[in-house]
Write a protein that holds these residues in place. Structure first.
Motif, PDB file in Angstrom:
ATOM      1  N   UNK A 185      45.517   6.790  33.857  1.00 25.13           N
ATOM      2  CA  UNK A 185      46.895   7.135  33.488  1.00 25.13           C
ATOM      3  C   UNK A 185      47.860   6.510  34.489  1.00 25.13           C
ATOM      4  N   UNK A 186      48.954   5.946  33.972  1.00 23.94           N
ATOM      5  CA  UNK A 186      49.991   5.348  34.835  1.00 23.94           C
ATOM      6  C   UNK A 186      51.343   5.957  34.478  1.00 23.94           C
ATOM      7  N   UNK A 187      52.312   5.813  35.399  1.00 24.33           N
ATOM      8  CA  UNK A 187      53.667   6.303  35.121  1.00 24.33           C
ATOM      9  C   UNK A 187      54.289   5.522  33.958  1.00 24.33           C
ATOM     10  N   UNK A 188      53.902   4.254  33.794  1.00 23.01           N
ATOM     11  CA  UNK A 188      54.419   3.475  32.657  1.00 23.01           C
ATOM     12  C   UNK A 188      53.969   4.117  31.337  1.00 23.01           C
ATOM     13  N   UNK A 189      52.714   4.537  31.269  1.00 21.12           N
ATOM     14  CA  UNK A 189      52.209   5.193  30.049  1.00 21.12           C
ATOM     15  C   UNK A 189      52.889   6.550  29.847  1.00 21.12           C
ATOM     16  N   UNK A 190      53.110   7.280  30.959  1.00 23.18           N
ATOM     17  CA  UNK A 190      53.808   8.567  30.894  1.00 23.18           C
ATOM     18  C   UNK A 190      55.210   8.360  30.317  1.00 23.18           C
ATOM     19  N   UNK A 191      55.921   7.328  30.808  1.00 25.75           N
ATOM     20  CA  UNK A 191      57.278   7.062  30.329  1.00 25.75           C
ATOM     21  C   UNK A 191      57.285   6.728  28.838  1.00 25.75           C
ATOM     22  N   UNK A 192      56.325   5.924  28.394  1.00 23.74           N
ATOM     23  CA  UNK A 192      56.321   5.561  26.968  1.00 23.74           C
ATOM     24  C   UNK A 192      55.993   6.782  26.110  1.00 23.74           C
ATOM     25  N   UNK A 193      55.083   7.643  26.568  1.00 25.37           N
ATOM     26  CA  UNK A 193      54.777   8.871  25.806  1.00 25.37           C
ATOM     27  C   UNK A 193      55.977   9.806  25.768  1.00 25.37           C
ATOM     28  N   UNK A 194      56.740   9.849  26.885  1.00 22.50           N
ATOM     29  CA  UNK A 194      57.897  10.756  26.961  1.00 22.50           C
ATOM     30  C   UNK A 194      58.945  10.387  25.921  1.00 22.50           C
ATOM     31  N   UNK A 195      58.971   9.134  25.498  1.00 18.26           N
ATOM     32  CA  UNK A 195      59.956   8.696  24.502  1.00 18.26           C
ATOM     33  C   UNK A 195      59.372   8.686  23.099  1.00 18.26           C
ATOM     34  N   UNK A 196      58.162   9.193  22.935  1.00 18.46           N
ATOM     35  CA  UNK A 196      57.475   9.181  21.644  1.00 18.46           C
ATOM     36  C   UNK A 196      57.539  10.569  21.006  1.00 18.46           C
ATOM     37  N   UNK A 197      57.150  10.693  19.717  1.00 18.91           N
ATOM     38  CA  UNK A 197      57.165  12.020  19.078  1.00 18.91           C
ATOM     39  C   UNK A 197      56.026  12.928  19.537  1.00 18.91           C
ATOM     40  N   UNK A 198      55.057  12.413  20.326  1.00 16.32           N
ATOM     41  CA  UNK A 198      53.986  13.259  20.851  1.00 16.32           C
ATOM     42  C   UNK A 198      52.610  12.718  20.555  1.00 16.32           C
ATOM     43  N   UNK A 199      51.600  13.569  20.670  1.00 18.90           N
ATOM     44  CA  UNK A 199      50.223  13.129  20.481  1.00 18.90           C
ATOM     45  C   UNK A 199      49.318  14.338  20.288  1.00 18.90           C
ATOM     46  N   UNK A 200      48.141  14.067  19.742  1.00 19.45           N
ATOM     47  CA  UNK A 200      47.051  15.041  19.754  1.00 19.45           C
ATOM     48  C   UNK A 200      46.253  14.788  21.023  1.00 19.45           C
ATOM     49  N   UNK A 201      46.073  15.813  21.838  1.00 21.27           N
ATOM     50  CA  UNK A 201      45.326  15.679  23.090  1.00 21.27           C
ATOM     51  C   UNK A 201      43.973  16.358  22.922  1.00 21.27           C
ATOM     52  N   UNK A 202      42.921  15.566  22.999  1.00 14.11           N
ATOM     53  CA  UNK A 202      41.574  16.091  22.814  1.00 14.11           C
ATOM     54  C   UNK A 202      40.893  16.210  24.169  1.00 14.11           C
ATOM     55  N   UNK A 203      40.530  17.452  24.515  1.00 16.49           N
ATOM     56  CA  UNK A 203      39.905  17.723  25.813  1.00 16.49           C
ATOM     57  C   UNK A 203      38.400  17.762  25.646  1.00 16.49           C
ATOM     58  N   UNK A 204      37.702  16.806  26.232  1.00 15.17           N
ATOM     59  CA  UNK A 204      36.249  16.770  26.155  1.00 15.17           C
ATOM     60  C   UNK A 204      35.629  17.769  27.123  1.00 15.17           C
ATOM     61  N   UNK A 205      34.434  18.232  26.765  1.00 16.15           N
ATOM     62  CA  UNK A 205      33.592  19.055  27.644  1.00 16.15           C
ATOM     63  C   UNK A 205      32.171  18.542  27.506  1.00 16.15           C
ATOM     64  N   UNK A 206      31.244  19.103  28.256  1.00 19.13           N
ATOM     65  CA  UNK A 206      29.839  18.685  28.209  1.00 19.13           C
ATOM     66  C   UNK A 206      29.715  17.206  28.590  1.00 19.13           C
ATOM     67  N   UNK A 207      28.648  16.543  28.123  1.00 17.94           N
ATOM     68  CA  UNK A 207      28.458  15.133  28.473  1.00 17.94           C
ATOM     69  C   UNK A 207      29.456  14.227  27.776  1.00 17.94           C
TER      70      UNK A 207
END
Ligand code: 21W
Length: 255
Positions: A99-121
């Motif tokens: 993750x970079x601040x450039x990616x954070x900035x582009x996401x901040x100006x977007x309508x959002x995302x689905x965030x999938x949190x992995x567990x296990x292997x």
């Protein structure tokens, strides 16, 4: 903007929404975090969300079926709420791009995302191939799952929403906003005594000469960055963030 979070541990997200700098972003609804507990989408009698890996080996794999059901419910809800297109799906994974601040900035100006949190292997690769748009890592160390990375991303994006940060100007001065580390900061008292040793604030900061202070801060930034993170100097140079004056100062530095 909205984040739809698929997680086996929704309780990890509860305290986040009631404290801290990001609270304002949630209260004024500029960031809408919706939690989708994966176990709610495991229909079989045992509510299984994981199983053993084909090919053997230790560790469990997250099953496709509950993930597909959860994503279907999210995308139905997004359509119901009038979103013109489904939001991109981001998987947090140690195999993702850092993750970079450039990616954070582009996401901040977007309508959002689905965030999938992995567990296990990990997650069955076929779900990733079929539905995941992007894989993000926090860095080269091992965590127990994607929840803290998701919270990190939401925090970084929420503080960029208009009206969330106390002082809009601090955006500009953030570490990484121009790719350099920040300069040191001082406040009262003017002289601090630690174990009998007097520690003064750099006198220039008390001078009131704003141009001199700005020059000193810039030189501190360049010095600290060149010593601690020399690779960031080269990146800043390539992105055109360094002036002739910066370059001249860097030549005088004995690292
Ligand atoms: C940890 C999943 C270890 C899988 C090579 C061989 C999400 C994460 C995570 C986890 C393994 C992030 C491996 C930085 C992280 C996450 C759980 C096993 C490791 N590599 N960013 N074996 N670090 N971690 N595979 O751990 O889900 S973003």
């Amino acid at each position: 903007m909205r984040f739809d979070v698929i997680t086996l541990f929704p309780e990890l997200f509860a305290p986040f929404q009631s404290v801290g700098v990001t609270r304002r972003a949630f209260e004024n609804k500029s960031v809408d975090v919706r939690l989708w507990p994966l176990r709610d989408f495991a229909e079989d009698t045992y509510r299984r969300v994981d199983d053993r890996a084909y090919g053997g080996g230790p560790g469990m794999v997250m099953l496709v079926e509950p993930l597909t059901k959860a994503l279907g419910a999210i995308q139905a809800d997004q359509a119901l709420q009038g979103l013109p297109a489904p939001l991109p799906v981001i998987l947090f994974s140690p195999a993702g791009k850092p993750l970079t601040q450039a990616r954070v900035q582009s996401l901040a100006q977007s309508p959002g995302a689905v965030l999938l949190c992995g567990r296990y292997e990990g997650i069955d690769q076929r779900f990733i191939d079929a539905h995941v748009d992007e894989e993000i890592s926090l860095g080269d160390y091992v965590l127990s799952g994607g929840e803290l990375p998701a919270l990190t991303l939401i925090d970084a994006v929420a503080r960029l929403q208009p009206g969330v940060l106390n002082d809009a100007a601090s955006h500009q001065q953030d570490s990484f906003s121009d790719g350099l580390l920040d300069c040191p900061h001082y406040s009262r008292p003017e002289v601090l005594t630690v174990d009998g040793v007097e520690m003064a604030v750099p006198p220039l900061l008390m001078s009131g000469h704003h141009a001199h202070i700005a020059k000193w801060r810039r030189e501190q930034q360049l010095t600290i960055t060149a010593r601690r993170r020399p690779e960031l100097i080269e990146i800043a140079r390539q992105s055109g963030a360094l002036s002739k004056e910066d370059e001249r100062f860097l030549k005088t530095l004995l690292l």
